[in-house]
Scaffold this motif. Sequence first.
Motif, PDB file in Angstrom:
ATOM      1  N   ASP A 127       0.822  -1.205   0.000  1.00  0.00           N
ATOM      2  CA  ASP A 127       0.000   0.000   0.000  1.00  0.00           C
ATOM      3  C   ASP A 127       0.864   1.267   0.000  1.00  0.00           C
ATOM      4  N   ILE A 128       1.872   1.320   0.861  1.00  0.00           N
ATOM      5  CA  ILE A 128       2.710   2.524   0.912  1.00  0.00           C
ATOM      6  C   ILE A 128       3.618   2.595  -0.312  1.00  0.00           C
ATOM      7  N   MET A 129       4.053   1.451  -0.829  1.00  0.00           N
ATOM      8  CA  MET A 129       4.887   1.444  -2.032  1.00  0.00           C
ATOM      9  C   MET A 129       4.136   2.044  -3.213  1.00  0.00           C
ATOM     10  N   THR A 130       2.893   1.632  -3.405  1.00  0.00           N
ATOM     11  CA  THR A 130       2.107   2.170  -4.517  1.00  0.00           C
ATOM     12  C   THR A 130       1.764   3.636  -4.297  1.00  0.00           C
ATOM     13  N   SER A 131       1.604   4.050  -3.043  1.00  0.00           N
ATOM     14  CA  SER A 131       1.340   5.465  -2.761  1.00  0.00           C
ATOM     15  C   SER A 131       2.521   6.332  -3.177  1.00  0.00           C
ATOM     16  N   PHE A 132       3.721   5.916  -2.796  1.00  0.00           N
ATOM     17  CA  PHE A 132       4.929   6.658  -3.187  1.00  0.00           C
ATOM     18  C   PHE A 132       5.101   6.642  -4.703  1.00  0.00           C
ATOM     19  N   ALA A 133       4.888   5.482  -5.301  1.00  0.00           N
ATOM     20  CA  ALA A 133       5.061   5.359  -6.753  1.00  0.00           C
ATOM     21  C   ALA A 133       4.084   6.264  -7.497  1.00  0.00           C
ATOM     22  N   THR A 134       2.842   6.299  -7.047  1.00  0.00           N
ATOM     23  CA  THR A 134       1.835   7.143  -7.691  1.00  0.00           C
ATOM     24  C   THR A 134       2.238   8.606  -7.657  1.00  0.00           C
ATOM     25  N   ALA A 135       2.669   9.084  -6.495  1.00  0.00           N
ATOM     26  CA  ALA A 135       3.053  10.492  -6.357  1.00  0.00           C
ATOM     27  C   ALA A 135       4.203  10.851  -7.285  1.00  0.00           C
ATOM     28  N   MET A 136       5.224  10.000  -7.339  1.00  0.00           N
ATOM     29  CA  MET A 136       6.387  10.296  -8.178  1.00  0.00           C
ATOM     30  C   MET A 136       6.067  10.188  -9.665  1.00  0.00           C
ATOM     31  N   HIS A 137       5.187   9.257 -10.035  1.00  0.00           N
ATOM     32  CA  HIS A 137       4.763   9.155 -11.431  1.00  0.00           C
ATOM     33  C   HIS A 137       4.037  10.427 -11.875  1.00  0.00           C
ATOM     34  N   ILE A 138       3.190  10.950 -11.008  1.00  0.00           N
ATOM     35  CA  ILE A 138       2.424  12.143 -11.368  1.00  0.00           C
ATOM     36  C   ILE A 138       3.341  13.346 -11.551  1.00  0.00           C
ATOM     37  N   VAL A 139       4.369  13.460 -10.692  1.00  0.00           N
ATOM     38  CA  VAL A 139       5.336  14.550 -10.856  1.00  0.00           C
ATOM     39  C   VAL A 139       6.057  14.419 -12.201  1.00  0.00           C
ATOM     40  N   ALA A 140       6.525  13.210 -12.517  1.00  0.00           N
ATOM     41  CA  ALA A 140       7.222  12.992 -13.787  1.00  0.00           C
ATOM     42  C   ALA A 140       6.300  13.296 -14.967  1.00  0.00           C
ATOM     43  N   PHE A 141       5.049  12.860 -14.873  1.00  0.00           N
ATOM     44  CA  PHE A 141       4.068  13.121 -15.917  1.00  0.00           C
ATOM     45  C   PHE A 141       3.887  14.628 -16.094  1.00  0.00           C
ATOM     46  N   GLY A 186       9.577  10.710   5.302  1.00  0.00           N
ATOM     47  CA  GLY A 186       9.129   9.988   4.117  1.00  0.00           C
ATOM     48  C   GLY A 186       7.903  10.594   3.466  1.00  0.00           C
ATOM     49  N   PHE A 187       6.897  10.945   4.269  1.00  0.00           N
ATOM     50  CA  PHE A 187       5.692  11.541   3.695  1.00  0.00           C
ATOM     51  C   PHE A 187       6.001  12.890   3.055  1.00  0.00           C
ATOM     52  N   SER A 188       6.924  13.645   3.665  1.00  0.00           N
ATOM     53  CA  SER A 188       7.300  14.935   3.086  1.00  0.00           C
ATOM     54  C   SER A 188       7.989  14.741   1.740  1.00  0.00           C
ATOM     55  N   LEU A 189       8.953  13.798   1.692  1.00  0.00           N
ATOM     56  CA  LEU A 189       9.721  13.582   0.468  1.00  0.00           C
ATOM     57  C   LEU A 189       8.888  12.974  -0.650  1.00  0.00           C
ATOM     58  N   PHE A 190       8.054  11.995  -0.305  1.00  0.00           N
ATOM     59  CA  PHE A 190       7.400  11.200  -1.339  1.00  0.00           C
ATOM     60  C   PHE A 190       5.918  11.527  -1.557  1.00  0.00           C
ATOM     61  N   LEU A 191       5.327  12.367  -0.708  1.00  0.00           N
ATOM     62  CA  LEU A 191       3.922  12.723  -0.899  1.00  0.00           C
ATOM     63  C   LEU A 191       3.692  14.233  -0.919  1.00  0.00           C
ATOM     64  N   TYR A 192       4.175  14.950   0.096  1.00  0.00           N
ATOM     65  CA  TYR A 192       3.879  16.376   0.168  1.00  0.00           C
ATOM     66  C   TYR A 192       4.690  17.205  -0.819  1.00  0.00           C
ATOM     67  N   ILE A 193       5.985  16.944  -0.912  1.00  0.00           N
ATOM     68  CA  ILE A 193       6.792  17.683  -1.891  1.00  0.00           C
ATOM     69  C   ILE A 193       6.321  17.393  -3.316  1.00  0.00           C
ATOM     70  N   PRO A 194       6.051  16.129  -3.681  1.00  0.00           N
ATOM     71  CA  PRO A 194       5.476  15.887  -5.014  1.00  0.00           C
ATOM     72  C   PRO A 194       4.153  16.622  -5.235  1.00  0.00           C
ATOM     73  N   LEU A 195       3.328  16.701  -4.202  1.00  0.00           N
ATOM     74  CA  LEU A 195       2.060  17.408  -4.344  1.00  0.00           C
ATOM     75  C   LEU A 195       2.294  18.889  -4.634  1.00  0.00           C
ATOM     76  N   ILE A 196       3.198  19.512  -3.895  1.00  0.00           N
ATOM     77  CA  ILE A 196       3.507  20.924  -4.121  1.00  0.00           C
ATOM     78  C   ILE A 196       4.108  21.124  -5.509  1.00  0.00           C
ATOM     79  N   LEU A 197       5.024  20.242  -5.890  1.00  0.00           N
ATOM     80  CA  LEU A 197       5.660  20.346  -7.198  1.00  0.00           C
ATOM     81  C   LEU A 197       4.647  20.239  -8.330  1.00  0.00           C
ATOM     82  N   VAL A 198       3.752  19.262  -8.223  1.00  0.00           N
ATOM     83  CA  VAL A 198       2.812  19.048  -9.320  1.00  0.00           C
ATOM     84  C   VAL A 198       1.788  20.183  -9.402  1.00  0.00           C
ATOM     85  N   LEU A 199       1.442  20.787  -8.264  1.00  0.00           N
ATOM     86  CA  LEU A 199       0.573  21.960  -8.305  1.00  0.00           C
ATOM     87  C   LEU A 199       1.283  23.123  -8.995  1.00  0.00           C
TER      88      LEU A 199
END
Length: 363
Positions: free
Chosen positions: A120-134, A215-228
Amino acid sequence: MNQSMTPFTDSSVSSTIANATGDVTTITPYERPFGETVTLVMGFILFTFMFLGIVLNAITVAVIVKYDKLRNIFSIFIFSLCLSDMVSALISPLYWYHRTLGFDEWNLPPFLCKVYWSADIMTSFATAMHIVAFGVFRLISVSCPHITAKLQNKVAVLIALQIWIVSFGCGFVPYWIWFGARKRDRYSDSQDARWPACTINMEWYGQYTMFQKIGFSLFLYIPLILVLFISVLTCRRVYATTHASITPVTSKKLQKEKQAVLQLTLIVVSFMMGYLPFTAYEFWSVQDHGNSQYYRLTDYYFGVTEYILLRLSECMNPIFYNLGSSKMRSHTVHFIRELFKLKSNANRSSPSTPSHETGDNNL
């Protein structure tokens, strides 16, 4: 009524106990924060989302694999995102079990508890990073289309593979170590008392709370800010283009860019809908709220609600991919017609793409 579905009261524990100093403390009998109705309703919702998540994402994967004209940098990231959502859908029954029948005692093989949390956490991190790359490639495609035109698909493949490797090492591995199934002491005042049997092992509590912050900052919150931020820049770039001189060629290009912005926006909205409640609950649940019935109920329904929203967002993703791309939408419709042998008065041949669009990096 099945005994495992009824509110649990431990009659073997007296209503009062004496501590080491001789003081008498009254114990409130423990009751589960849910009943049979919640178990059935949650099961219906999550198993429905599991079916939809697997089917819709599998269709999107099949469409990308089947039609060469859809294979580009963006479709590769969408393909990988679909795989992530399919894994999440496949393990969702384990969440239902750990929040219902296995809440007090995990009777499944213990490794399945670890599999659920780690995947569950692996796919959460992967999803966030994929969206940033996209999002980064979307911004490049509308700002410097000549750059994306030169990029080969293997660049996206390598980036996607790296994302999965990082997600496995930084998500799957630590959760496999820290999480496990055991009977929780429902009469203590610790956070452990109100959690399901399958959750963080308290001897790793300090490491886990530190991991949350980093971990949440690096792999979820920072990607969220970046993608916004990336989404805003992409929108501004497309907006600036609309005020430039429009020719038949630039008009068609502008239409593609608007579709790209719509697709990116829908993906970002879906991401926020699923992962903001998820991280909010994760931070809230490890706080020392005590073990009253109020906090047991709050913890339980907060956790269930955020998980349902997360699964809903993953079911919506394939729909958003198609809403934001007329090319993918037309190929998906054709694929479904072919799959079910549906007859139509319209042309049932493979969706055509004008010759000048071959190799186009827009979906």
